[in-house]
Enzyme design. Structure first.
Site, short mmCIF file in Angstrom:
data_model
loop_
_atom_site.label_atom_id
_atom_site.label_comp_id
_atom_site.label_asym_id
_atom_site.label_seq_id
_atom_site.Cartn_x
_atom_site.Cartn_y
_atom_site.Cartn_z
CG LEU A 228 54.28 33.93 56.78
CD1 LEU A 228 54.41 35.18 57.71
CD2 LEU A 228 53.84 34.51 55.47
CG ASP B 238 36.51 46.72 53.22
OD1 ASP B 238 35.78 45.64 52.36
OD2 ASP B 238 36.28 47.48 53.74
N GLY B 239 37.52 45.35 50.04
CA GLY B 239 37.28 46.31 48.73
C GLY B 239 37.04 45.25 47.55
CG ASN B 240 38.23 41.21 47.76
OD1 ASN B 240 39.26 41.63 47.34
ND2 ASN B 240 38.01 39.89 48.15
CD1 TRP C 175 40.32 46.27 42.02
CD2 TRP C 175 39.25 44.33 41.16
NE1 TRP C 175 40.89 45.64 41.03
CE2 TRP C 175 40.32 44.74 40.57
CE3 TRP C 175 38.32 43.25 40.98
CZ2 TRP C 175 40.80 43.85 39.47
CZ3 TRP C 175 38.59 42.62 39.87
CH2 TRP C 175 40.04 42.77 38.98
CG HIS D 211 34.77 37.49 46.58
ND1 HIS D 211 35.22 38.44 47.66
CD2 HIS D 211 33.53 37.56 46.45
CE1 HIS D 211 33.90 39.10 48.10
NE2 HIS D 211 33.05 38.29 47.42
#
Length: 242
Positions: free
Chosen positions: A133, A22-24, A27, A39
């Site tokens: 991973l 969250d926060g793009n 920012w 993004h």
């Protein structure tokens, strides 16, 4: 000079980390930039954090990349996000192969544009033999939608005679969810300081440890990841016991 933190410096590495990125937009706004640039910066963070998880020995990383509610955003932003997703997959697949990362995706993937679906399929296939991973992208994903789809799958199995309804329990239901091939997350990280789970992995997060940071996603780095894991290492997980 201080040495770089390794997995040996951390007491307990979560097997599965899930992240609400969250926060793009915030920012970008703080810098007077269009949301699309936020993004784009967030995609760079995905690369950093994925590499960090691989180096630390995390087995599964699930990223909330695009929610089912995100389709309600302005068409220009949605189109830009889909192009960014396709570009990310196209340009990073070779790196994922080299770094032994296996790509997977969950959600209502049929809602994605056809070109995104095709590139996603190519990237998943290209990394399918990797055994490091597992990176799981939640795309057009909603937790409530997943549960509804799981119920429909259960009903179908019962109607086809493949399953007796008396056999249905939590474990059986889990096998009808998008995440049936993966363990539940041990640690959920949410950036930007918001205190909610936003329709993410509602079933799977029942006993997950939460870590919230005020850092906006594009500013989140490998040291922040290690801070979250250090905090997780201090927790005592009782799973409802004492």
């Amino acid at each position: 000079m201080p040495h770089a933190t390794t997995a040996d410096d951390l007491k307990s590495i979560p097997r599965h980390i899930a992240i609400i990125m969250d926060g793009n937009g915030r920012w970008a706004k703080e810098r007077g930039l269009p949301r699309t640039e936020g993004h784009r910066a967030g995609a760079d963070t995905v690369k950093r954090v994925t590499e960090g998880c691989g180096q630390l020995g995390v087995e599964y990383l699930t990223l909330y990349a695009f929610s089912s509610e995100n389709w309600k955003r302005p068409k220009r932003e949605v189109d830009a996000l889909m192009k960014l997703l396709e570009q990310f997959l196209r340009t990073k697949t070779a790196e994922m192969k080299e770094q032994n990362i296996r790509l997977q995706a969950i959600g209502r993937l049929h809602d994605l544009p056809k070109s995104c679906q095709e590139q996603l399929h190519r990237s998943v296939e290209a990394t399918s033999q990797n055994n490091g991973l597992t990176l799981i992208l939640a795309l057009s994903y909603g937790g409530r939608e997943e549960i509804i789809d799981g119920v429909k799958s259960l009903i179908d199995s019962v109607e086809r005679g493949h399953l007796d309804k008396a056999m249905i329990d939590g474990d059986v239901f889990s096998k009808h969810l998008y995440t049936r091939y993966y363990p539940d997350p041990d640690l959920l990280i949410r950036t930007s300081g918001e205190m909610r789970i936003s329709n993410f992995l509602l079933w799977q997060l029942s006993y997950t440890e939460f870590y919230v940071t005020s850092k906006l996603w594009p500013d989140f780095d490998q040291e922040d990841l290690k801070d979250a894991i250090r905090d997780y290492s201090k927790r005592q997980r009782r799973f409802g016991g004492v």
